[in-house]
Design a protein around this motif. Structure first.
Motif, PDB file in Angstrom:
ATOM      1  N   CYS A  10       0.790  -1.003   0.079  1.00  0.00           N
ATOM      2  CA  CYS A  10       0.073   0.057   0.002  1.00  0.00           C
ATOM      3  C   CYS A  10       0.867   1.290   0.006  1.00  0.00           C
ATOM      4  CB  CYS A  10      -0.930  -0.083   1.270  1.00  0.00           C
ATOM      5  SG  CYS A  10      -2.177  -1.418   1.207  1.00  0.00           S
ATOM      6  N   SER A  11       0.135   2.406  -0.367  1.00  0.00           N
ATOM      7  CA  SER A  11       1.068   3.606  -0.445  1.00  0.00           C
ATOM      8  C   SER A  11       1.026   4.446   0.776  1.00  0.00           C
ATOM      9  CB  SER A  11       0.662   4.223  -1.559  1.00  0.00           C
ATOM     10  OG  SER A  11      -0.744   4.779  -1.634  1.00  0.00           O
ATOM     11  N   ASP A  12       0.241   3.948   1.921  1.00  0.00           N
ATOM     12  CA  ASP A  12       0.072   4.757   2.936  1.00  0.00           C
ATOM     13  C   ASP A  12       1.044   4.517   4.109  1.00  0.00           C
ATOM     14  OD1 ASP A  12      -0.528   2.224   3.847  1.00  0.00           O
ATOM     15  OD2 ASP A  12      -2.746   2.430   4.272  1.00  0.00           O
ATOM     16  N   LEU A  13       2.019   3.839   3.881  1.00  0.00           N
ATOM     17  CA  LEU A  13       3.236   3.658   4.679  1.00  0.00           C
ATOM     18  C   LEU A  13       3.017   2.892   6.060  1.00  0.00           C
ATOM     19  CD1 LEU A  13       5.085   7.037   4.306  1.00  0.00           C
ATOM     20  CD2 LEU A  13       5.633   5.034   3.150  1.00  0.00           C
ATOM     21  N   GLN A  14       1.782   2.251   5.776  1.00  0.00           N
ATOM     22  CA  GLN A  14       1.478   1.411   7.151  1.00  0.00           C
ATOM     23  C   GLN A  14       2.036   0.062   6.915  1.00  0.00           C
ATOM     24  OE1 GLN A  14      -2.991   2.158   7.183  1.00  0.00           O
ATOM     25  NE2 GLN A  14      -2.636   1.631   9.274  1.00  0.00           N
ATOM     26  N   GLU A  15       2.398  -0.455   5.487  1.00  0.00           N
ATOM     27  CA  GLU A  15       3.172  -1.572   5.402  1.00  0.00           C
ATOM     28  C   GLU A  15       4.748  -0.893   4.977  1.00  0.00           C
ATOM     29  OE1 GLU A  15      -0.586  -3.910   3.270  1.00  0.00           O
ATOM     30  OE2 GLU A  15       0.866  -3.072   2.098  1.00  0.00           O
TER      31      GLU A  15
END
Length: 311
Positions: free
Chosen positions: A94-99
């Motif tokens: 994902c692009s939300d930086l949670q990964e």
């Protein structure tokens, strides 16, 4: 030189995109033995993400951008980008930086050992404890009823060998449940644990309806148990109703002058059976809707513009 393609998608993630790209580049700077690229599909963002992606792609040809003509949802858009990856290995994130992009190093280690699929699972998360508990329950439930063993606490974040990518292209899914396909296709697989980070910038685009849609897609695609449960419940309730009717008949014959049925049992029974019928009609509707989606066979996404792709 082996080529690794990282695939991501975004919708209104302007605050995260540059950091995502820089962290990915930092990982591969430690591993010059790999060539790499990032394919990112923008789902018709309205916060400036599209302009930022154009500027970033103009500076570095390793960043490939797909700009969709509309918002095609959180399932179809990333899957469309995934199918266009041509690396020896493909990484989805994902692009939300949670990964965390730093997990890529661990993925590559496992891949070099011969593993075809490296799955990042999250036994812990810094998200809302209630939401994490609901997710764990869902993974447990679908694992119990699915026709094939499912991966728990897995969202699709991981590495996939080119052989797996070629296999998944044979499914022609217009609305895929990706994590279920990973379990169904097989290949040698290893699970790598990680702790999901909190979102630093922006807000999650998931809501009750998107999560419900994803959950029901998983059930419809990988189990027929709800349909069979409807038949089973029908037989059981019919049998119990027959027993209750026989009991009332006997009781009335024995106490003809004093026994009064009353309206309460009739009203309660009517609403109960109506509720059961509506639930299973809804379940049947989910399966019909899935068939309708397959029959229409719409494209995964319509692309308005592609940047840094070969002609």
């Amino acid at each position: 030189m082996k080529k690794v393609t990282v695939v991501s998608s975004c919708f209104n993630e302007v605050e995260n995109l540059e950091q995502l790209w820089e962290r990915i580049k930092a990982v591969f700077a430690k591993h010059p033995e790999y060539g790499f690229e990032l394919i990112i599909a923008d789902n018709y963002s309205t916060d400036g993400s599209r302009d930022l992606l154009r500027k970033m792609a103009a500076k570095d040809k390793r960043l490939k951008v797909i700009l969709n003509s509309n918002n095609f949802g959180h399932i179809r858009s990333p899957y469309n980008a995934f199918l266009q990856a041509d690396g020896d290995a493909v990484i989805i994130m994902c692009s939300d930086l949670q990964e965390p992009p730093e997990m890529i190093e661990r993925f590559l280690e496992e891949w070099e050992k011969g593993t075809k699929v490296v799955c990042a699972v999250k036994p812990e998360s810094k998200e809302s404890p209630l939401m994490f508990m609901v997710r764990r329950f869902y993974y447990w439930l679908i694992g119990k009823v699915s026709d094939t063993p499912q991966l728990h606490n897995f969202t699709g974040f991981g590495l996939y060998d080119k052989q797996f990518v070629e296999a998944i292209k044979r499914f022609h899914e217009p609305y895929p449940y990706f994590r279920g396909l990973v379990a169904e296709i097989g290949f040698s697989r290893v699970e790598v644990p990680f702790i999901q980070e909190k979102r630093r910038f922006g807000r999650s685009k998931n809501n009750f309806f998107t999560l419900y849609d994803l959950a029901m897609t998983g059930f419809v695609n990988h189990t027929k148990l709800p349909l069979r449960l409807a038949v089973f419940c029908g037989f059981v309730l019919a049998f119990l109703s027959l027993l209750a009717a026989f009991g009332y008949l006997v009781y009335k014959l024995l106490y003809w002058d004093t026994f009064q049925l009353g309206l309460a049992p009739l009203v309660i029974g009517l609403f109960f059976f109506s509720a059961v019928q509506l639930i299973f009609i809804g379940i049947l509707g989910e399966y019909i809707g899935a068939i309708w989606t397959q029959v229409k066979n719409k494209p995964l996404a319509i692309e308005e513009e592609k940047i840094n792709f070969d002609k």
